[in-house]
Enzyme design. Structure first.
Site, mmCIF file in Angstrom:
data_model
loop_
_atom_site.group_PDB
_atom_site.id
_atom_site.type_symbol
_atom_site.label_atom_id
_atom_site.label_comp_id
_atom_site.label_asym_id
_atom_site.label_seq_id
_atom_site.Cartn_x
_atom_site.Cartn_y
_atom_site.Cartn_z
ATOM 1 N N GLU A 87 13.471 16.064 -3.258
ATOM 2 C CA GLU A 87 13.096 16.603 -1.947
ATOM 3 C C GLU A 87 13.420 18.089 -1.832
ATOM 4 O O GLU A 87 12.663 18.845 -1.226
ATOM 5 C CB GLU A 87 13.764 15.808 -0.820
ATOM 6 C CG GLU A 87 13.184 14.408 -0.605
ATOM 7 C CD GLU A 87 11.691 14.425 -0.272
ATOM 8 O OE1 GLU A 87 11.184 15.437 0.238
ATOM 9 O OE2 GLU A 87 11.019 13.413 -0.543
ATOM 10 N N GLN A 124 8.469 23.280 -0.031
ATOM 11 C CA GLN A 124 7.740 24.522 -0.315
ATOM 12 C C GLN A 124 7.234 24.669 -1.743
ATOM 13 O O GLN A 124 6.930 25.760 -2.197
ATOM 14 C CB GLN A 124 8.602 25.748 0.014
ATOM 15 C CG GLN A 124 9.124 25.699 1.385
ATOM 16 C CD GLN A 124 8.064 25.951 2.421
ATOM 17 O OE1 GLN A 124 8.174 26.825 3.161
ATOM 18 N NE2 GLN A 124 7.002 25.221 2.507
ATOM 19 N N GLY A 140 10.831 28.819 -7.573
ATOM 20 C CA GLY A 140 10.782 29.740 -6.445
ATOM 21 C C GLY A 140 11.767 29.409 -5.344
ATOM 22 O O GLY A 140 12.451 28.390 -5.400
#
Length: 292
Positions: A62, A67, A106
């Site tokens: 999760e 994102q 990221g």
DNA sequence: TTCCGGCTAT
DNA sequence: ATAGCCGGAA
């Protein structure tokens, strides 16, 4: 290419039409669940993190999926779990090791928060992730959605949650012609239509349906009140931050060396480096910068 | 060039 | 409430 009829059955529209208030009745709910589950039976996505209900596995997946698209998470999740099999392994690793395993995903602050969380679970909770939404949400990096997701996917608890795919499905079925729809409004419907005895399967099914919808039409989530298009990445601070952290996972560097490698003006570098230090992603020590 | 997204700080 | 945070695919 999907036909419109297959993603919005006429029977659903007809049934819903009889219930002007919120388009809900036991009949509508049953048909809706049927549509979602039918698609799921034939098109279930087979992710590694869906094979395990281990709270640690669910948590890591999760965090990565916040994102970040599933396609990029698949490989990274597997490597991460192999490198850090349990909370203990993650908690005792250096942040540099964690960040190295995170490279390519990221939003590196997520890695920092996950690392903090692991230490907290080991030290404050004897290595056992809490089992209530209220306790989970107090932990770093866990917000409303992630707390709910852990309750659903690890513990199969009857929770109400919303993320991009779920949002997509409900906008499509229950707010066909609306724009600027608030999550609060969607949540009422999500709660009423949930298969409460099978949270885990139900939310997996909803998410898979949402993905299919977005492949078949312009993203219905654009009609959400909370939808925002974000600033360009090229030339952004985000891009420079990523470059700096990537460099520092390889080697410690002086300010001048960093300026040379990243190739940005000194003033901009100073500002971004101090921000990264403020966020505890890096430290400056003895004239060099390194991962915190 | 456009598209995709949950949490935190402000 | 809103801005900032990443990277790669299409």
């Amino acid at each position: 290419m999907l036909l419109l009829g297959s993603i919005m059955p006429e029977e659903f529209i007809r049934l819903q039409h009889g219930y002007a208030k919120n388009g809900l009745s036991d009949e509508v709910i049953a048909l809706f669940q049927n549509i979602i589950y039918s698609h799921y039976r034939d098109n279930k996505r087979d992710f590694l993190w869906r094979k395990s209900h281990d709270p640690y596995h669910v948590l890591v997946s999760e965090f990565m999926l916040q994102q970040t698209q599933t396609s990029r998470v698949e490989q990274k999740f597997s490597e991460f779990i192999t490198r850090f099999p349990h909370f203990n392994d993650l908690a005792s690793a250096s942040f540099k090791e964690v960040l190295s395993a995170w490279q390519g995903l990221g939003y590196n602050r997520r890695a920092l928060m996950l690392h903090h969380l692991a230490k907290k679970v080991v030290h404050d909770y004897k290595g056992i992730l809490p089992k209530t939404k209220e306790a989970l949400i107090t932990l770093p990096g866990i917000g409303e959605y992630t707390a709910g997701a852990i309750c659903a996917f690890a513990y199969n608890m009857p929770v109400t949650l919303i993320e991009t795919n779920v949002r997509t499905v409900f906008l499509h079925f229950f707010f066909r012609n609306s724009r600027g729809v608030r999550d609060a409004e969607l949540l009422l419907l999500i709660e009423k239509t949930a298969d409460r005895n099978n949270s885990r399967e139900w939310y997996n099914a909803l998410m898979d349906y949402g993905v299919m919808l977005k492949q078949s039409m312009p993203n219905p989530s654009r009609r959400s009140k909370h939808h925002a298009t974000q600033s360009r990445f090229e030339g952004s601070d985000r891009q420079v931050r990523g470059k700096i952290l990537r460099e520092l996972t390889q080697h410690e560097l002086s300010f001048d060396a960093l300026v040379t490698r990243v190739d940005e003006p000194q003033e901009r570098m100073k500002k971004i480096l101090s921000q990264l230090a403020f966020e505890s992603l890096i430290v400056q020590e003895n004239g060099v910068f390194r991962i915190a």
